[in-house]
Design a protein around this motif. Structure first.
Motif, PDB file in Angstrom:
ATOM      1  N   GLU A 160      -8.436   1.124   9.439  1.00  0.00           N
ATOM      2  CA  GLU A 160      -7.018   0.374   9.480  1.00  0.00           C
ATOM      3  C   GLU A 160      -6.640   0.480   7.808  1.00  0.00           C
ATOM      4  O   GLU A 160      -7.529   0.167   6.956  1.00  0.00           O
ATOM      5  CB  GLU A 160      -6.757  -1.123   9.873  1.00  0.00           C
ATOM      6  CG  GLU A 160      -7.164  -1.025  11.314  1.00  0.00           C
ATOM      7  CD  GLU A 160      -6.973  -2.678  11.854  1.00  0.00           C
ATOM      8  OE1 GLU A 160      -6.701  -3.512  11.208  1.00  0.00           O
ATOM      9  OE2 GLU A 160      -7.006  -2.597  12.864  1.00  0.00           O
ATOM     10  N   VAL A 161      -5.418   0.762   7.690  1.00  0.00           N
ATOM     11  CA  VAL A 161      -4.774   0.749   6.410  1.00  0.00           C
ATOM     12  C   VAL A 161      -3.607  -0.233   6.115  1.00  0.00           C
ATOM     13  O   VAL A 161      -2.559  -0.024   6.513  1.00  0.00           O
ATOM     14  CB  VAL A 161      -4.550   2.161   5.586  1.00  0.00           C
ATOM     15  CG1 VAL A 161      -3.940   2.097   4.227  1.00  0.00           C
ATOM     16  CG2 VAL A 161      -5.614   3.160   5.928  1.00  0.00           C
ATOM     17  N   PRO A 162      -3.800  -1.358   5.455  1.00  0.00           N
ATOM     18  CA  PRO A 162      -2.893  -2.535   5.314  1.00  0.00           C
ATOM     19  C   PRO A 162      -1.679  -1.886   4.342  1.00  0.00           C
ATOM     20  O   PRO A 162      -1.883  -2.310   3.155  1.00  0.00           O
ATOM     21  CB  PRO A 162      -3.594  -3.560   4.846  1.00  0.00           C
ATOM     22  CG  PRO A 162      -4.696  -3.110   4.100  1.00  0.00           C
ATOM     23  CD  PRO A 162      -5.144  -1.793   4.863  1.00  0.00           C
ATOM     24  N   CYS A 163      -0.605  -1.355   4.663  1.00  0.00           N
ATOM     25  CA  CYS A 163       0.531  -0.751   3.663  1.00  0.00           C
ATOM     26  C   CYS A 163       1.106  -2.220   3.093  1.00  0.00           C
ATOM     27  O   CYS A 163       1.594  -2.013   1.986  1.00  0.00           O
ATOM     28  CB  CYS A 163       1.583  -0.131   4.396  1.00  0.00           C
ATOM     29  SG  CYS A 163       0.670   1.518   4.724  1.00  0.00           S
ATOM     30  N   ASP A 164       0.972  -3.403   3.920  1.00  0.00           N
ATOM     31  CA  ASP A 164       1.730  -4.377   3.033  1.00  0.00           C
ATOM     32  C   ASP A 164       1.030  -4.638   2.143  1.00  0.00           C
ATOM     33  O   ASP A 164       1.785  -5.541   0.973  1.00  0.00           O
ATOM     34  CB  ASP A 164       1.670  -5.619   4.187  1.00  0.00           C
ATOM     35  CG  ASP A 164       2.748  -5.160   5.339  1.00  0.00           C
ATOM     36  OD1 ASP A 164       3.569  -4.498   5.272  1.00  0.00           O
ATOM     37  OD2 ASP A 164       2.488  -5.903   6.512  1.00  0.00           O
ATOM     38  N   HIS A 165      -0.050  -4.570   1.636  1.00  0.00           N
ATOM     39  CA  HIS A 165      -0.924  -4.915   0.602  1.00  0.00           C
ATOM     40  C   HIS A 165      -0.430  -4.110  -0.530  1.00  0.00           C
ATOM     41  O   HIS A 165      -0.265  -4.958  -1.823  1.00  0.00           O
ATOM     42  CB  HIS A 165      -2.528  -4.697   0.621  1.00  0.00           C
ATOM     43  CG  HIS A 165      -3.259  -5.297  -0.384  1.00  0.00           C
ATOM     44  ND1 HIS A 165      -3.270  -6.493  -0.991  1.00  0.00           N
ATOM     45  CD2 HIS A 165      -3.963  -4.274  -1.614  1.00  0.00           C
ATOM     46  CE1 HIS A 165      -4.018  -6.450  -1.827  1.00  0.00           C
ATOM     47  NE2 HIS A 165      -4.488  -5.420  -2.241  1.00  0.00           N
TER      48      HIS A 165
ATOM     49  N   LEU B 273       6.644   0.846  -4.839  1.00  0.00           N
ATOM     50  CA  LEU B 273       7.169   0.100  -3.453  1.00  0.00           C
ATOM     51  C   LEU B 273       8.324   1.161  -2.884  1.00  0.00           C
ATOM     52  O   LEU B 273       8.677   0.945  -1.767  1.00  0.00           O
ATOM     53  CB  LEU B 273       7.978  -0.950  -3.908  1.00  0.00           C
ATOM     54  CG  LEU B 273       6.930  -2.287  -4.255  1.00  0.00           C
ATOM     55  CD1 LEU B 273       7.685  -3.507  -4.769  1.00  0.00           C
ATOM     56  CD2 LEU B 273       5.902  -2.527  -3.020  1.00  0.00           C
ATOM     57  N   ASP B 274       8.944   1.976  -3.702  1.00  0.00           N
ATOM     58  CA  ASP B 274      10.059   2.844  -3.347  1.00  0.00           C
ATOM     59  C   ASP B 274       9.369   3.971  -2.383  1.00  0.00           C
ATOM     60  O   ASP B 274      10.144   5.011  -1.867  1.00  0.00           O
ATOM     61  CB  ASP B 274      10.880   3.381  -4.334  1.00  0.00           C
ATOM     62  CG  ASP B 274      11.724   2.577  -4.820  1.00  0.00           C
ATOM     63  OD1 ASP B 274      11.968   1.410  -4.153  1.00  0.00           O
ATOM     64  OD2 ASP B 274      12.215   2.675  -6.034  1.00  0.00           O
ATOM     65  N   LEU B 275       8.035   4.328  -2.488  1.00  0.00           N
ATOM     66  CA  LEU B 275       7.458   5.365  -1.653  1.00  0.00           C
ATOM     67  C   LEU B 275       7.518   5.313  -0.201  1.00  0.00           C
ATOM     68  O   LEU B 275       7.468   4.136   0.276  1.00  0.00           O
ATOM     69  CB  LEU B 275       6.023   5.556  -2.003  1.00  0.00           C
ATOM     70  CG  LEU B 275       5.527   5.672  -3.670  1.00  0.00           C
ATOM     71  CD1 LEU B 275       4.017   5.766  -3.801  1.00  0.00           C
ATOM     72  CD2 LEU B 275       5.830   7.351  -3.923  1.00  0.00           C
ATOM     73  N   ASP B 276       7.584   6.431   0.488  1.00  0.00           N
ATOM     74  CA  ASP B 276       7.605   6.187   1.836  1.00  0.00           C
ATOM     75  C   ASP B 276       6.079   5.848   2.436  1.00  0.00           C
ATOM     76  O   ASP B 276       5.147   5.560   1.598  1.00  0.00           O
ATOM     77  CB  ASP B 276       7.418   7.468   2.629  1.00  0.00           C
ATOM     78  CG  ASP B 276       6.780   8.693   2.293  1.00  0.00           C
ATOM     79  OD1 ASP B 276       5.585   8.378   2.291  1.00  0.00           O
ATOM     80  OD2 ASP B 276       7.118   9.706   1.774  1.00  0.00           O
ATOM     81  N   GLU B 277       6.024   5.374   3.485  1.00  0.00           N
ATOM     82  CA  GLU B 277       4.620   4.723   4.177  1.00  0.00           C
ATOM     83  C   GLU B 277       3.361   5.505   3.868  1.00  0.00           C
ATOM     84  O   GLU B 277       2.160   4.905   3.572  1.00  0.00           O
ATOM     85  CB  GLU B 277       4.902   4.106   5.575  1.00  0.00           C
ATOM     86  CG  GLU B 277       5.879   3.066   5.756  1.00  0.00           C
ATOM     87  CD  GLU B 277       5.591   1.947   4.984  1.00  0.00           C
ATOM     88  OE1 GLU B 277       4.261   1.330   5.102  1.00  0.00           O
ATOM     89  OE2 GLU B 277       6.365   1.384   4.325  1.00  0.00           O
TER      90      GLU B 277
ATOM     91  N   LEU C 108      -1.749   6.608   0.668  1.00  0.00           N
ATOM     92  CA  LEU C 108      -2.333   7.277  -0.107  1.00  0.00           C
ATOM     93  C   LEU C 108      -2.627   6.728  -1.436  1.00  0.00           C
ATOM     94  O   LEU C 108      -3.686   6.771  -1.999  1.00  0.00           O
ATOM     95  CB  LEU C 108      -1.756   8.717  -0.464  1.00  0.00           C
ATOM     96  CG  LEU C 108      -1.799  10.133   0.555  1.00  0.00           C
ATOM     97  CD1 LEU C 108      -0.948  11.146   0.153  1.00  0.00           C
ATOM     98  CD2 LEU C 108      -3.198  10.237   0.773  1.00  0.00           C
ATOM     99  N   PHE C 109      -1.633   6.234  -1.890  1.00  0.00           N
ATOM    100  CA  PHE C 109      -1.764   5.363  -3.362  1.00  0.00           C
ATOM    101  C   PHE C 109      -2.802   4.208  -3.153  1.00  0.00           C
ATOM    102  O   PHE C 109      -3.713   4.175  -4.034  1.00  0.00           O
ATOM    103  CB  PHE C 109      -0.546   4.803  -3.664  1.00  0.00           C
ATOM    104  CG  PHE C 109      -0.563   3.899  -4.801  1.00  0.00           C
ATOM    105  CD1 PHE C 109      -0.447   4.698  -6.078  1.00  0.00           C
ATOM    106  CD2 PHE C 109      -1.027   2.523  -4.806  1.00  0.00           C
ATOM    107  CE1 PHE C 109      -0.612   3.811  -7.290  1.00  0.00           C
ATOM    108  CE2 PHE C 109      -0.940   1.890  -6.172  1.00  0.00           C
ATOM    109  CZ  PHE C 109      -0.845   2.375  -7.355  1.00  0.00           C
TER     110      PHE C 109
ATOM    111  N   ALA D  33       1.069  15.979  -5.561  1.00  0.00           N
ATOM    112  CA  ALA D  33       2.283  15.707  -5.404  1.00  0.00           C
ATOM    113  C   ALA D  33       2.785  14.209  -5.622  1.00  0.00           C
ATOM    114  O   ALA D  33       4.007  13.630  -6.237  1.00  0.00           O
ATOM    115  CB  ALA D  33       2.717  16.093  -3.942  1.00  0.00           C
ATOM    116  N   LEU D  34       1.820  13.202  -5.156  1.00  0.00           N
ATOM    117  CA  LEU D  34       2.259  11.906  -5.214  1.00  0.00           C
ATOM    118  C   LEU D  34       2.159  11.559  -6.771  1.00  0.00           C
ATOM    119  O   LEU D  34       2.969  10.909  -7.214  1.00  0.00           O
ATOM    120  CB  LEU D  34       1.188  10.914  -4.615  1.00  0.00           C
ATOM    121  CG  LEU D  34       1.171   9.402  -4.851  1.00  0.00           C
ATOM    122  CD1 LEU D  34       2.552   8.809  -4.462  1.00  0.00           C
ATOM    123  CD2 LEU D  34       0.096   8.885  -4.391  1.00  0.00           C
ATOM    124  N   ASN D  35       1.173  12.112  -7.476  1.00  0.00           N
ATOM    125  CA  ASN D  35       1.295  11.824  -9.063  1.00  0.00           C
ATOM    126  C   ASN D  35       2.327  12.387  -9.716  1.00  0.00           C
ATOM    127  O   ASN D  35       2.891  11.741 -10.558  1.00  0.00           O
ATOM    128  CB  ASN D  35      -0.004  12.373  -9.547  1.00  0.00           C
ATOM    129  CG  ASN D  35      -1.410  11.450  -9.161  1.00  0.00           C
ATOM    130  OD1 ASN D  35      -1.393  10.345  -8.676  1.00  0.00           O
ATOM    131  ND2 ASN D  35      -2.506  12.366  -9.137  1.00  0.00           N
TER     132      ASN D  35
END
Length: 139
Positions: free
Chosen positions: A60-65, A89-93, A98-99, A129-131
């Motif tokens: 599981e990956v907790p994106c809320d974190h 915070l502006d990134l898509d889920e 990934l971050f 691409a994220l970087n």
């Protein structure tokens, strides 16, 4: 302790279980814990590690974190930290995941690929691409 566990876990029941497990570990290790040091720091560290191990086990990956991610970054000033946090915070889920996996949990590209069922090459390109997205926003 519950608040801290929830910040790393997706569901409330898992957070409650983790807190109970941490208190059991505390009781089992009470003889070896240095009372002169801050016991709360020990509890928080064990809570974090237990929650992260649970996430790895359950995949599981907790994106809320990510929303509460405010790690100290000593090489940049406060304004840049704010811009960096807003950028994340502006990134898509998916990019938040990934971050989180790459920079917060410091997982390898190979382990992220296994977790997300993608090849190492695809994950490497997505992180690159994220970087670039983050770098462009910071400029």
């Amino acid at each position: 302790m519950m608040f801290y566990a929830k910040s790393y876990l997706i569901n409330k029941q898992a957070a409650e279980d983790i807190v109970n497990e941490v208190y059991v570990k505390f009781c089992q290790n009470i003889e070896s814990i240095d009372a002169d040091k801050n016991v709360m720091n020990w509890l928080i560290k064990v809570t974090k590690n237990t929650a992260l191990n649970y996430n790895r086990k359950m995949k599981e990956v907790p994106c809320d974190h990510i929303n509460s991610y405010n790690e100290d970054i000593p090489s940049i000033d406060l304004e840049d930290k704010i811009v960096l946090r807003e950028t994340i915070l502006d990134l898509d889920e998916y990019n938040k995941k990934l971050f989180y996996l790459y920079y917060v949990e410091e997982k390898t590209i190979r382990s992220i690929g296994k977790l997300l069922n993608k090849s190492k090459t695809v994950i490497w390109k997505e992180i690159k691409a994220l970087n670039e997205k983050i770098k462009k926003r910071l400029e």
